[in-house]
Design an enzyme around this catalytic site. Sequence first.
Site, short mmCIF file in Angstrom:
data_model
loop_
_atom_site.label_atom_id
_atom_site.label_comp_id
_atom_site.label_asym_id
_atom_site.label_seq_id
_atom_site.Cartn_x
_atom_site.Cartn_y
_atom_site.Cartn_z
N GLU A 159 33.46 33.40 52.63
CA GLU A 159 32.00 33.23 52.69
C GLU A 159 31.44 32.47 51.49
O GLU A 159 30.40 31.82 51.59
CB GLU A 159 31.30 34.59 52.82
CG GLU A 159 31.40 35.53 51.62
CD GLU A 159 32.60 36.48 51.67
OE1 GLU A 159 33.60 36.14 52.34
OE2 GLU A 159 32.56 37.55 51.03
N CYS A 197 38.54 40.42 52.71
CA CYS A 197 39.05 41.16 51.56
C CYS A 197 39.38 42.61 51.94
O CYS A 197 40.42 42.86 52.54
CB CYS A 197 38.07 41.07 50.40
SG CYS A 197 38.94 41.29 48.83
N HIS A 238 37.61 35.63 49.87
CA HIS A 238 36.24 35.68 50.42
C HIS A 238 35.83 34.28 50.88
O HIS A 238 35.22 33.53 50.11
CB HIS A 238 35.26 36.15 49.34
CG HIS A 238 35.41 37.59 48.98
ND1 HIS A 238 34.70 38.58 49.62
CD2 HIS A 238 36.17 38.21 48.06
CE1 HIS A 238 35.02 39.75 49.11
NE2 HIS A 238 35.92 39.56 48.15
N1 GLN Z 1 38.68 47.13 46.99
C1 GLN Z 1 39.60 46.11 47.33
C2 GLN Z 1 40.35 45.57 46.14
O1 GLN Z 1 39.97 45.76 45.03
C3 GLN Z 1 38.90 44.97 48.06
C4 GLN Z 1 37.92 44.26 47.19
C5 GLN Z 1 36.93 43.43 47.97
O2 GLN Z 1 36.72 43.64 49.16
N2 GLN Z 1 36.31 42.49 47.32
O3 GLN Z 1 41.36 44.93 46.28
#
Ligand code: GLN
Length: 550
Positions: A526, A393, A524
């Site tokens: 994970e 992410c 994600h």
């Molecule tokens: N801050 C980034 C976004 O909002 C990544 C979010 C995250 O890593 N879950 O897109």
Amino acid sequence: MKKNNCKYIFVVGGVISGVGKGITSSSIGLILKNRGLSVTAIKVDPYINIDAGTMNPTEHGEVFVLSDGDECDQDMGNYERFLDINLTRINYMTTGRVYQKVIERERNLEYKGKCVQVVPHIPFEIVNRIKKAGVNAKADVVMIEIGGTVGEYENILFLEAARMMKIENPKDIIFVMVSYLPTPSKIGEMKTKPTQHAVRTLNASGIQPDILIARGETSLDEKRKEKISFFCNMQPDRVISAPDVESIYDIPLNFEKENLSEKLCEILGATCRKPEPKVWDKWKNFAKHAHNGKEVVKIAMIGKYFETGDFVLSDSYLSVIEAIKYSAYMQNKKAVISWLNSTDFEKDKNKLKDLKNYDGIVVPGGFGSRGVEGIISCIKFARENKIPYFGLCYGMQLLVIEYARNVLGLKDANTREVNPDCKNIIIDVMESQKELLKNNLYGGSMRLGAYPAILKKGTIALNSYKTDKISERHRHRYEVNPFYITDLEKKGLVFSGTSPDGHLMEIAELPKSKHPFFLGTQFHPEFLARPLSPHPLFSAFIKACITKKK
Ligand code: GLN
């Protein structure tokens, strides 16, 4: 099991928090599933927040995301991983959620002119939700973990709901108390008194535990078993010893050493078959790997949600840690993870060379500007020194920024989240998010949950997944700015996964010919890694780490 009513097992905590109610619930669920019962699980968090999404991870641990986009407690991840099931929003309950529903019902005149009261209407709503979760999952057994410890003001209404269910259907409800037995170093003896008090406190809510899980540094001896039995009104064989273990995956096996699933079925009057050897063997084998991994792969996790006071908290990235472990176990290795604080790399550039001591680097999800420059310099180091890099992410977004700055030459490249005034906004806010942010609508409003993606031929992504259509869980507001994609691709960055319409960049990577593993995902991965089926991208990353080590 003979088709009878759904059974409900409440798990409550005594003495102190953090002694493993979640793992106990998951493990009990697993040993019952292994006896042919279909199991689902509910987590109750007694706070007012509607979900865990608005909380800082150092405050509350990881925010786990379900397929339907619910942002919930990390224990939900434990349930999904142990039970190998997908849960939904109904499986997660907070005080805020319950009150919100009751108030909504009142406004809709659903209480037909009655005075709506904390008791019984709040417990009634809790009972409704518990039953609905059972029906939705067509479950034989619903595990319900009530957060916090007994005696706390906050969870009283949930205990009241449990008590009401017990009165309604005494045979279908079991109470399990997970308590802690301290062994004070100066005394050197395991003490049962705090547990006796905890059981009395639970009794004050009208509830008697059927099973007591006695957590402690060591096993419970017969003498203390009898003492608890005598003072807490329980048969000694209902007191289960649960000493600290090296790996949480041993816990279901330890429970079965005490015949716990048989005892539970006996109390519930449920007829279940003997444990299924094949399924059980698989778990045993997996749990064994958790000890056996001979060689070590050294992984550096670079993040910022570690510190709480003088302590280091790895809970913020629980699913990432587990995902790494599963893929390492499968390849007969032990993953040793080091926590590196991203801000340290900003204070001291010399620290970067320490990264050479690791076989791979992971940058997990994150928000805001703190530590971002430190992370970007680590990514540059990983790219230039061919150290396997896996970005999740934010870790993917920062990979793209690093590439834009140092390969494309856009020195001021950044994400709008960090610097909205820069000229080259490589990571921009998603169109659908603009209005929400303008109106301060933060709760549960990110791009959340499972979305499909399409993978490109000849890439690490496709080679790992072995299918070109995937579905993964998301939690973000920002995305790769489409304006820069062609330029980035011309300079060698490959967007190997995109949304089916091709608008959203889901995976970025460098070809294997240029770097052993340099890959980031907008989603994600994970959240979908399971003990018996590790995640393909984590496995590919670990494989690259092992190769680098050689
Ligand atoms: N801050 C980034 C976004 O909002 C990544 C979010 C995250 O890593 N879950 O897109």
